[in-house]
Scaffold this motif. Structure first.
Motif, PDB file in Angstrom:
ATOM      1  N   LYS A 296      21.675  -6.876   8.648  1.00  0.00           N
ATOM      2  CA  LYS A 296      22.457  -7.368   7.582  1.00  0.00           C
ATOM      3  C   LYS A 296      23.403  -8.273   8.343  1.00  0.00           C
ATOM      4  O   LYS A 296      23.788  -7.996   9.578  1.00  0.00           O
ATOM      5  N   ALA A 297      23.663  -9.583   8.023  1.00  0.00           N
ATOM      6  CA  ALA A 297      24.682 -10.682   8.506  1.00  0.00           C
ATOM      7  C   ALA A 297      25.451 -11.026   7.316  1.00  0.00           C
ATOM      8  O   ALA A 297      24.983 -11.136   6.349  1.00  0.00           O
ATOM      9  N   GLU A 298      26.776 -11.522   7.738  1.00  0.00           N
ATOM     10  CA  GLU A 298      27.539 -12.080   6.664  1.00  0.00           C
ATOM     11  C   GLU A 298      28.061 -13.506   7.147  1.00  0.00           C
ATOM     12  O   GLU A 298      28.290 -13.617   8.317  1.00  0.00           O
ATOM     13  N   VAL A 299      27.877 -14.405   6.396  1.00  0.00           N
ATOM     14  CA  VAL A 299      28.273 -15.901   6.751  1.00  0.00           C
ATOM     15  C   VAL A 299      29.750 -15.867   5.969  1.00  0.00           C
ATOM     16  O   VAL A 299      29.847 -15.507   4.755  1.00  0.00           O
ATOM     17  N   LYS A 300      30.668 -16.802   6.807  1.00  0.00           N
ATOM     18  CA  LYS A 300      31.751 -17.023   6.048  1.00  0.00           C
ATOM     19  C   LYS A 300      32.083 -18.528   6.300  1.00  0.00           C
ATOM     20  O   LYS A 300      31.952 -19.046   7.646  1.00  0.00           O
ATOM     21  N   TRP A 301      32.368 -19.262   5.470  1.00  0.00           N
ATOM     22  CA  TRP A 301      32.673 -20.886   5.644  1.00  0.00           C
ATOM     23  C   TRP A 301      33.725 -21.154   4.750  1.00  0.00           C
ATOM     24  O   TRP A 301      33.811 -20.701   3.457  1.00  0.00           O
ATOM     25  N   SER A 302      34.680 -22.128   5.051  1.00  0.00           N
ATOM     26  CA  SER A 302      35.497 -22.716   4.044  1.00  0.00           C
ATOM     27  C   SER A 302      35.760 -24.098   4.342  1.00  0.00           C
ATOM     28  O   SER A 302      35.573 -24.520   5.415  1.00  0.00           O
ATOM     29  N   SER A 303      36.080 -24.938   3.284  1.00  0.00           N
ATOM     30  CA  SER A 303      36.122 -26.308   3.447  1.00  0.00           C
ATOM     31  C   SER A 303      37.435 -26.519   4.260  1.00  0.00           C
ATOM     32  O   SER A 303      38.297 -26.061   4.155  1.00  0.00           O
ATOM     33  N   ASN A 304      37.180 -27.522   5.173  1.00  0.00           N
ATOM     34  CA  ASN A 304      38.406 -27.908   5.902  1.00  0.00           C
ATOM     35  C   ASN A 304      38.818 -29.549   5.804  1.00  0.00           C
ATOM     36  O   ASN A 304      39.485 -29.963   6.373  1.00  0.00           O
ATOM     37  N   GLN A 305      38.506 -29.637   4.377  1.00  0.00           N
ATOM     38  CA  GLN A 305      38.510 -31.175   4.047  1.00  0.00           C
ATOM     39  C   GLN A 305      40.137 -31.600   3.586  1.00  0.00           C
ATOM     40  O   GLN A 305      40.760 -30.380   2.973  1.00  0.00           O
ATOM     41  N   ASN A 306      40.508 -32.583   3.801  1.00  0.00           N
ATOM     42  CA  ASN A 306      41.887 -32.752   3.132  1.00  0.00           C
ATOM     43  C   ASN A 306      41.354 -33.711   1.786  1.00  0.00           C
ATOM     44  O   ASN A 306      40.131 -34.295   1.687  1.00  0.00           O
ATOM     45  N   LYS A 307      42.540 -34.088   1.005  1.00  0.00           N
ATOM     46  CA  LYS A 307      42.185 -34.715  -0.057  1.00  0.00           C
ATOM     47  C   LYS A 307      41.359 -36.195  -0.035  1.00  0.00           C
ATOM     48  O   LYS A 307      40.859 -36.691  -0.989  1.00  0.00           O
ATOM     49  N   GLU A 308      41.944 -36.903   1.242  1.00  0.00           N
ATOM     50  CA  GLU A 308      41.239 -38.202   1.220  1.00  0.00           C
ATOM     51  C   GLU A 308      40.010 -38.155   1.557  1.00  0.00           C
ATOM     52  O   GLU A 308      39.078 -38.875   1.336  1.00  0.00           O
TER      53      GLU A 308
END
Length: 154
Positions: A6-18
Motif C-alpha cells: 500500500k502507498a498513500e499520496v498527499k498533494w495540496s494546491s499551493n496556488q494563490n488567487k492570482e
C-alpha cells in the motif's frame, strides 16, 4: 500466494488567487508508506517538476535496478557464486506522443559484478537471464528490460 503493498499520496494546491486562472498546479507531492520515511516526489524537470526531487520515472527505473540486483544475488547464492561487488548504471527511454501521453519504451541495465571465483565467470554472466525471469518488477513491465552485464574477479 499474494502480498499486498500500500502507498498513500498527499498533494495540496499551493496556488494563490492570482495563479488560479492559469490552471498550473504544483507537481510536488508526498508518498507515504506505513512505517517508512515520507518520500517527496515531483514530476521530472522535463515535465515542469522540481528537479531536486525524485520523480515517478526515477522510481520506476530504481525499482527495476533494485529488483534485478536482489534477484541476481538470490540466483548467485543458489548457484554457489560469491558476489563481492554489484553496481549498475541503468538507463530508461521514454517517448512522449504529441497528445502528451508517454511510455517507457526500453530500459537497459548495465550490471557490473565482481565475483570471488574466476571459474564461475560465465555462469555469473548467464545468471542475469534467470534473475530477469524472477524479477517481480521486470515481469510487470510492458517494455523490454535489456541487460548488458560485465563480470570480473579479484
Amino acid at each position: 500466494m499474494k502480498h499486498i503493498f500500500k502507498a498513500e499520496v498527499k498533494w495540496s494546491s499551493n496556488q494563490n488567487k492570482e495563479d488560479s486562472t492559469k490552471r498550473l498546479y504544483s507537481k510536488t507531492h508526498q508518498i507515504k508508506i506505513e512505517g517508512k520515511p515520507i518520500l517527496d516526489v515531483s514530476a521530472a524537470k522535463a515535465f515542469k517538476g522540481d528537479p531536486e526531487l525524485y520523480n515517478p520515472e526515477d522510481l520506476l527505473l530504481s525499482s527495476l535496478v533494485s529488483c534485478h540486483m536482489m534477484s541476481y544475488l538470490y540466483v548467485c547464492s543458489q548457484n554457489g557464486i560469491e558476489v563481492l561487488v554489484y553496481s549498475d548504471n541503468a538507463e530508461a527511454i521514454i517517448e512522449v506522443a504529441p497528445d502528451g501521453s508517454g511510455r517507457f519504451t526500453e530500459v537497459r541495465l548495465y550490471p557490473k559484478v565482481k565475483i570471488a571465483n574466476a571459474d564461475k565467470m560465465q555462469e555469473a554472466l548467464d545468471l542475469h537471464i534467470k534473475a530477469n525471469q524472477l524479477c517481480f518488477i521486470a515481469n510487470s513491465c510492458n517494455f523490454p528490460v535489456l541487460h548488458n552485464p560485465t563480470c570480473e574477479t579479484t
